[in-house]
Design a protein around this motif. Sequence first.
Motif, PDB file in Angstrom:
ATOM      1  N   THR A   1       0.870  -1.183   0.000  1.00 36.69           N
ATOM      2  CA  THR A   1       0.000   0.000   0.000  1.00 36.69           C
ATOM      3  C   THR A   1       0.907   1.234   0.000  1.00 36.69           C
ATOM      4  O   THR A   1       1.982   1.215   0.609  1.00 36.69           O
ATOM      5  CB  THR A   1      -0.919   0.048   1.242  1.00 36.69           C
ATOM      6  OG1 THR A   1      -0.158  -0.371   2.361  1.00 36.69           O
ATOM      7  CG2 THR A   1      -2.136  -0.840   1.082  1.00 36.69           C
ATOM      8  N   PRO A   2       0.472   2.299  -0.653  1.00 36.83           N
ATOM      9  CA  PRO A   2       1.390   3.441  -0.794  1.00 36.83           C
ATOM     10  C   PRO A   2       1.701   4.144   0.516  1.00 36.83           C
ATOM     11  O   PRO A   2       0.824   4.337   1.349  1.00 36.83           O
ATOM     12  CB  PRO A   2       0.625   4.370  -1.752  1.00 36.83           C
ATOM     13  CG  PRO A   2      -0.727   3.800  -1.941  1.00 36.83           C
ATOM     14  CD  PRO A   2      -0.776   2.439  -1.377  1.00 36.83           C
ATOM     15  N   LYS A   3       2.967   4.506   0.691  1.00 35.61           N
ATOM     16  CA  LYS A   3       3.361   5.377   1.814  1.00 35.61           C
ATOM     17  C   LYS A   3       3.170   6.825   1.360  1.00 35.61           C
ATOM     18  O   LYS A   3       2.939   7.094   0.173  1.00 35.61           O
ATOM     19  CB  LYS A   3       4.836   5.153   2.158  1.00 35.61           C
ATOM     20  CG  LYS A   3       5.137   3.758   2.708  1.00 35.61           C
ATOM     21  CD  LYS A   3       6.535   3.643   3.285  1.00 35.61           C
ATOM     22  CE  LYS A   3       7.631   3.699   2.259  1.00 35.61           C
ATOM     23  NZ  LYS A   3       8.960   3.358   2.689  1.00 35.61           N
TER      24      LYS A   3
ATOM     25  N   ALA B   1      -2.236  11.418  -2.755  1.00 34.52           N
ATOM     26  CA  ALA B   1      -0.991  12.101  -3.139  1.00 34.52           C
ATOM     27  C   ALA B   1       0.209  11.361  -2.535  1.00 34.52           C
ATOM     28  O   ALA B   1       0.131  10.833  -1.429  1.00 34.52           O
ATOM     29  CB  ALA B   1      -1.020  13.535  -2.633  1.00 34.52           C
ATOM     30  N   ILE B   2       1.308  11.330  -3.297  1.00 36.15           N
ATOM     31  CA  ILE B   2       2.550  10.715  -2.803  1.00 36.15           C
ATOM     32  C   ILE B   2       3.686  11.696  -3.067  1.00 36.15           C
ATOM     33  O   ILE B   2       3.889  12.121  -4.202  1.00 36.15           O
ATOM     34  CB  ILE B   2       2.825   9.374  -3.532  1.00 36.15           C
ATOM     35  CG1 ILE B   2       1.667   8.392  -3.326  1.00 36.15           C
ATOM     36  CG2 ILE B   2       4.140   8.768  -3.069  1.00 36.15           C
ATOM     37  CD1 ILE B   2       1.803   7.091  -4.114  1.00 36.15           C
TER      38      ILE B   2
ATOM     39  N   ALA C   1       8.944   3.469  -4.934  1.00 41.64           N
ATOM     40  CA  ALA C   1       7.629   2.894  -5.277  1.00 41.64           C
ATOM     41  C   ALA C   1       7.483   2.822  -6.783  1.00 41.64           C
ATOM     42  O   ALA C   1       7.864   3.749  -7.495  1.00 41.64           O
ATOM     43  CB  ALA C   1       6.512   3.752  -4.700  1.00 41.64           C
ATOM     44  N   VAL C   2       6.946   1.707  -7.265  1.00 39.83           N
ATOM     45  CA  VAL C   2       6.531   1.599  -8.669  1.00 39.83           C
ATOM     46  C   VAL C   2       5.014   1.707  -8.672  1.00 39.83           C
ATOM     47  O   VAL C   2       4.332   0.899  -8.028  1.00 39.83           O
ATOM     48  CB  VAL C   2       6.978   0.253  -9.284  1.00 39.83           C
ATOM     49  CG1 VAL C   2       6.468   0.139 -10.719  1.00 39.83           C
ATOM     50  CG2 VAL C   2       8.488   0.101  -9.241  1.00 39.83           C
TER      51      VAL C   2
ATOM     52  N   LEU D   1       5.689  -2.200  -4.718  1.00 38.53           N
ATOM     53  CA  LEU D   1       5.038  -2.331  -6.028  1.00 38.53           C
ATOM     54  C   LEU D   1       3.544  -2.104  -5.794  1.00 38.53           C
ATOM     55  O   LEU D   1       2.898  -2.885  -5.083  1.00 38.53           O
ATOM     56  CB  LEU D   1       5.301  -3.712  -6.613  1.00 38.53           C
ATOM     57  CG  LEU D   1       6.779  -4.110  -6.702  1.00 38.53           C
ATOM     58  CD1 LEU D   1       6.922  -5.549  -7.211  1.00 38.53           C
ATOM     59  CD2 LEU D   1       7.540  -3.153  -7.613  1.00 38.53           C
ATOM     60  N   ILE D   2       3.009  -1.041  -6.367  1.00 38.15           N
ATOM     61  CA  ILE D   2       1.634  -0.639  -6.044  1.00 38.15           C
ATOM     62  C   ILE D   2       0.780  -0.710  -7.301  1.00 38.15           C
ATOM     63  O   ILE D   2       0.936   0.099  -8.229  1.00 38.15           O
ATOM     64  CB  ILE D   2       1.636   0.776  -5.421  1.00 38.15           C
ATOM     65  CG1 ILE D   2       2.534   0.759  -4.173  1.00 38.15           C
ATOM     66  CG2 ILE D   2       0.217   1.196  -5.065  1.00 38.15           C
ATOM     67  CD1 ILE D   2       2.929   2.099  -3.668  1.00 38.15           C
ATOM     68  N   GLN D   3      -0.101  -1.695  -7.343  1.00 32.87           N
ATOM     69  CA  GLN D   3      -0.947  -1.907  -8.516  1.00 32.87           C
ATOM     70  C   GLN D   3      -2.256  -1.146  -8.342  1.00 32.87           C
ATOM     71  O   GLN D   3      -2.585  -0.672  -7.273  1.00 32.87           O
ATOM     72  CB  GLN D   3      -1.208  -3.396  -8.703  1.00 32.87           C
ATOM     73  CG  GLN D   3       0.097  -4.196  -8.792  1.00 32.87           C
ATOM     74  CD  GLN D   3      -0.124  -5.674  -9.004  1.00 32.87           C
ATOM     75  OE1 GLN D   3      -0.403  -6.108 -10.105  1.00 32.87           O
ATOM     76  NE2 GLN D   3       0.018  -6.458  -7.946  1.00 32.87           N
TER      77      GLN D   3
END
Length: 417
Positions: free
Chosen positions: A27-29, A225-226, A60-61, A200-202
């Motif tokens: 999960t995205p940071k 937002a990242i 992150a991808v 890896l964030i799909q």
Amino acid sequence: MRFSGWRVLKEGLTGNKGWQAHWRDATPKSEYDVVIIGGGGHGLATAYYLAKKHGITNVAVLEKGYLGGGNVGRNTTIVRANYFLPGNSEFYSHSLKLWEGLEEDLNYNVMHSQRGQIVLFHSDGQGDAMARRGNAMINQGDDAEMLDRAALRRMVPYLDYDNARFPIYGGMLQRRAGTARHDAVAWGYARGASERGVDLIQNCEVTGIDIEGGVVKGVQTTRGAIRARKVAMVVAGRSSQVAAMAGMRLPIESHVLQAFVTEGLKPAIDHVISFGMGHFYISQSDKGGLVFGGDLDMYASYAARGNLPLVEHVMEAGMALMPAIGKARVLRSWGGIMDMSPDGSPVIDRTHIDGLYLNCGWCYGGFKAVPASGDVTAHLIATGAPHTAGARFRLDRFRTGRGLMDEEGTGSQHNLH
Ligand SMILES: Cc1cc2nc3c(=O)[nH]c(=O)nc-3n(C[C@H](O)[C@H](O)[C@H](O)COP(=O)(O)OP(=O)(O)OC[C@H]3O[C@@H](n4cnc5c(N)ncnc54)[C@H](O)[C@@H]3O)c2cc1C
């Protein structure tokens, strides 16, 4: 988890219960050192080499669909290093060397098969040009062999050597060229990157790029937002759309390219055969399907499917080369979106926005480029300086003329590469 013969034996004897997922579904940071937009071959390889060679793991991808769902899983899997011009020549040579150690490096079976590629020629003039290309390849340190008609016929007897329009005069063989299983390449790099800490964030589409005072600050996504110190746009066929989020207009056109596979047949074709005059190329997969493709659909599009006139053209080219193919039944066809550059060569460069990088313009040949592209892009992001193998892939070459590499000699036409 390491793959080995011993592991396969152990799992086979214990009910195959010990296999694990190949990568973490992260999960995205809120913040990363590097965000890579695009989970295709090039994005995943960039993340892998950033972590492996440069120790940069807070990465992150971001992939809008699923990993490997783009062109990396849609191509005809040809891997070769038979380019002529300086710039491309050393880059693809570097890539082939990385391919040759890839399975050991990733500890993953990407089914890399160096079965050889034969490029046909149909006149004395084409034969001369081919010999020149072969000499350039040998000078680069790669292999090339000229085959006359008799030698070629002994090696591949099933071609139509006396076709009235395209009689076959001979071919150039690169024995180290071949194929690899395309989606396994994505999975292998994904696994290697994830094991080293890359997220890896799909299902995470980038919808905006945040820039303040000429410096990149992060991205907007469908999952929030990242923030990021560095952002790399590695989205192949969607490059123009994503770069537009940063206010950039790229010299890239997106075109559809189709490919086809037949029902499984007994082993018949044990090389990759390229029939340039018909823009047709064919190999046989390990499952037995004949895998082949042709030319672009020749209009700009973001639809990952093609149209019937090109299907007809490809089938005609196949019949002209190898009439026996008419007995095979086509199982399915598909299309991918190609990022066509004006000179047929890619771009791996920084942009005018500080911290924002661009990797695009792969035209017909970005699958074989995956290892070198990842290596060169990671080097650029990590060190700020271009890698020697990709130093000519400058974005400004279309404006300044410095570094232009017109591989096909066809001029600046996107649809001719
Ligand atoms: C039919 C066909 C045959 C081909 N044959 C060969 C061949 O034989 N040999 C060869 O070398 N090359 C071949 N190619 C070319 C090669 O497949 C491509 O050049 C290469 O795969 C492109 O790089 P990629 O793998 O990174 O692209 P992709 O796999 O397309 O990766 C880009 C990713 O970016 C994602 N993305 C896009 N926009 C966003 C966004 N806004 N946010 C988040 N993610 C986004 C996409 O979903 C996609 O997964 C072929 C291509 C096609 C279509």
